[in-house]
Design a protein around this motif. Structure first.
Motif, mmCIF file in Angstrom:
data_model
loop_
_atom_site.group_PDB
_atom_site.id
_atom_site.type_symbol
_atom_site.label_atom_id
_atom_site.label_comp_id
_atom_site.label_asym_id
_atom_site.label_seq_id
_atom_site.Cartn_x
_atom_site.Cartn_y
_atom_site.Cartn_z
ATOM 1 N N ARG A 34 5.828 0.385 -3.813
ATOM 2 C CA ARG A 34 5.930 -0.491 -2.649
ATOM 3 C C ARG A 34 6.868 -1.639 -2.986
ATOM 4 O O ARG A 34 7.024 -2.027 -4.149
ATOM 5 C CB ARG A 34 4.561 -1.007 -2.212
ATOM 6 C CG ARG A 34 3.922 -2.032 -3.130
ATOM 7 C CD ARG A 34 2.656 -2.601 -2.510
ATOM 8 N NE ARG A 34 2.145 -3.725 -3.276
ATOM 9 C CZ ARG A 34 1.164 -4.527 -2.859
ATOM 10 N NH1 ARG A 34 0.594 -4.282 -1.693
ATOM 11 N NH2 ARG A 34 0.754 -5.531 -3.596
ATOM 12 N N LYS B 283 8.875 -5.418 -1.274
ATOM 13 C CA LYS B 283 9.193 -6.374 -0.223
ATOM 14 C C LYS B 283 10.245 -7.339 -0.741
ATOM 15 O O LYS B 283 10.381 -7.553 -1.948
ATOM 16 C CB LYS B 283 7.956 -7.135 0.254
ATOM 17 C CG LYS B 283 7.488 -8.237 -0.681
ATOM 18 C CD LYS B 283 6.396 -9.079 -0.031
ATOM 19 C CE LYS B 283 5.942 -10.202 -0.963
ATOM 20 N NZ LYS B 283 4.921 -11.075 -0.308
ATOM 21 N N TYR C 30 5.677 -5.634 3.225
ATOM 22 C CA TYR C 30 5.675 -4.526 2.279
ATOM 23 C C TYR C 30 6.041 -3.218 2.969
ATOM 24 O O TYR C 30 5.619 -2.942 4.085
ATOM 25 C CB TYR C 30 4.302 -4.367 1.621
ATOM 26 C CG TYR C 30 4.039 -5.366 0.510
ATOM 27 C CD1 TYR C 30 4.653 -5.230 -0.729
ATOM 28 C CD2 TYR C 30 3.178 -6.441 0.716
ATOM 29 C CE1 TYR C 30 4.419 -6.137 -1.745
ATOM 30 C CE2 TYR C 30 2.933 -7.350 -0.301
ATOM 31 C CZ TYR C 30 3.560 -7.188 -1.527
ATOM 32 O OH TYR C 30 3.326 -8.102 -2.524
ATOM 33 N N ASP D 63 6.212 1.039 1.732
ATOM 34 C CA ASP D 63 5.832 1.904 0.627
ATOM 35 C C ASP D 63 6.518 3.252 0.729
ATOM 36 O O ASP D 63 7.077 3.613 1.767
ATOM 37 C CB ASP D 63 4.312 2.080 0.527
ATOM 38 C CG ASP D 63 3.693 2.561 1.836
ATOM 39 O OD1 ASP D 63 4.428 3.080 2.697
ATOM 40 O OD2 ASP D 63 2.472 2.428 1.988
#
Length: 222
Positions: A135, A137, A159, A161
């Motif tokens: 994941r 961000k 986020y 994934d």
């Protein structure tokens, strides 16, 4: 060439044939201290990342089905990285001219079920399918929007994934009672794209783990 624990899926799956019946649990403390300085453009300043400590867990289990065949599993974190730079006082923007905090957060987890077989009393081969989850961000990169192919999917999307897969194969041999040699190869792990960040990564959000290999020799001195 390590045969002392059940973390073979992370390095050489052939070692499972020599490990025996066991289970291992562990955790690594990863502490990269990062700082950054910008002396050009309209932003000048220095900032230290506020994310400095990361715990990376690991788990391994092995079962000897018979004297020559072992089945096991290794679960481990493949590093990871997180940065968190605060805005520069007096400028109202971060080091790269964006709004709010500046940083990225990446986590990778790999599950490696393993099978190993002794082709001879002192030689083994092994294979570990690699099942991955990651994941990611990013935030504070909005000043790069004008050069992104997808500015709306560049930064501050929270986020995202992705799941991926690959394989690791290995060989381990006891050449003498005190000398062992080993070799392993891992293919590229192909992951789904980070759609929320296709304006940041190349190839519309593609972020694979590259192929790698290792060679080793160990000598038991006493």
């Amino acid at each position: 060439t390590n045969t002392e624990d059940a973390f073979f899926g992370a390095n050489n799956p052939a070692a499972a044939a020599f490990v025996g019946n066991r289970m291992d649990l562990g955790v690594d403390l990863f502490s990269p201290i990062r700082q950054a300085t910008n002396t050009g453009g309209f932003v000048s300043g220095h900032s230290e990342s506020e994310s400095n400590y990361f715990f990376i867990p690991e788990f391994g289990y092995n079962k000897m089905i018979n004297p020559n065949l072992a089945l096991g599993i290794t679960v481990y974190g493949n590093g990871g990285m997180n940065t968190d730079y605060q805005p520069i006082p007096g400028f109202g923007v971060n080091l790269l001219g964006g709004t709010g905090n500046l940083g990225v957060d990446l986590m990778q987890l790999i599950v490696a079920p393993t099978a190993a077989f002794k082709v001879a009393p002192n030689h083994s081969i092994g294979i570990s399918p690699l099942l991955g989850y990651q994941r990611f961000k990013a935030e504070g990169l909005d000043s790069f929007g004008f050069i992104s192919t997808s500015p709306a999917n560049l930064t501050n999307r929270g986020y995202d994934d992705a799941f991926g897969y690959g394989v690791r194969v290995g060989y381990l041999g006891k050449i003498t009672p005190t000398v062992m040699i080993g070799a392993a190869y891992a293919s590229k792990m192909n992951f789904d794209e980070f759609d929320k960040y296709r304006g940041l990564f190349a190839e519309q959000g593609d972020f694979d783990i590259p192929e790698n290999y290792n060679l080793g020799i160990s000598w038991q001195a006493t």
